[in-house]
Design a protein around this motif. Sequence first.
Motif: not given
Length: 157
Positions: A144-157
Amino acid sequence: MFTSVLMIEKALTSADVEFVTTLHGDEQIAFHVLLQARGDQADRLLRAIDDVALGEIDEAARERETPEGQEARGPAELALEVSLRALRVSGSEADGRLIEDHPLDALKSLVDEIRADEVIVLTDPHYVEEFFHRDWASRARHKVGVPVLKLFSHSKA
């Protein structure tokens, strides 16, 4: 205004919304949300392995009950609308769309189209894909050519 593309796989929780809307302090953020409905059989196996890795054996056994493909479209549309509404209520601008196929191609196109400042990938842990760097965030970093931030969701669906 700061522009973020937010890739999700389920409805945002209130904790998720607070998390992503406060990442840049008081700066106003416009979110462009991409959500992909559940995938095919291969995805089911990977999800079950992830459930087992997290010690959630009962969840692994229920993976076959989760709607996929066309059956998942209705719940995905609802999850997207709930997420957009929550982002807007928090004071952010938000629009979004479902991804039918090729999520990384859709991501790249959207990043280019809106000249995004960053990509945020907010998902549950996917240990198998992450181990082999086949998860969305790992693959997006090369595309993509821009910064990519990976975060984990706060709850399971």
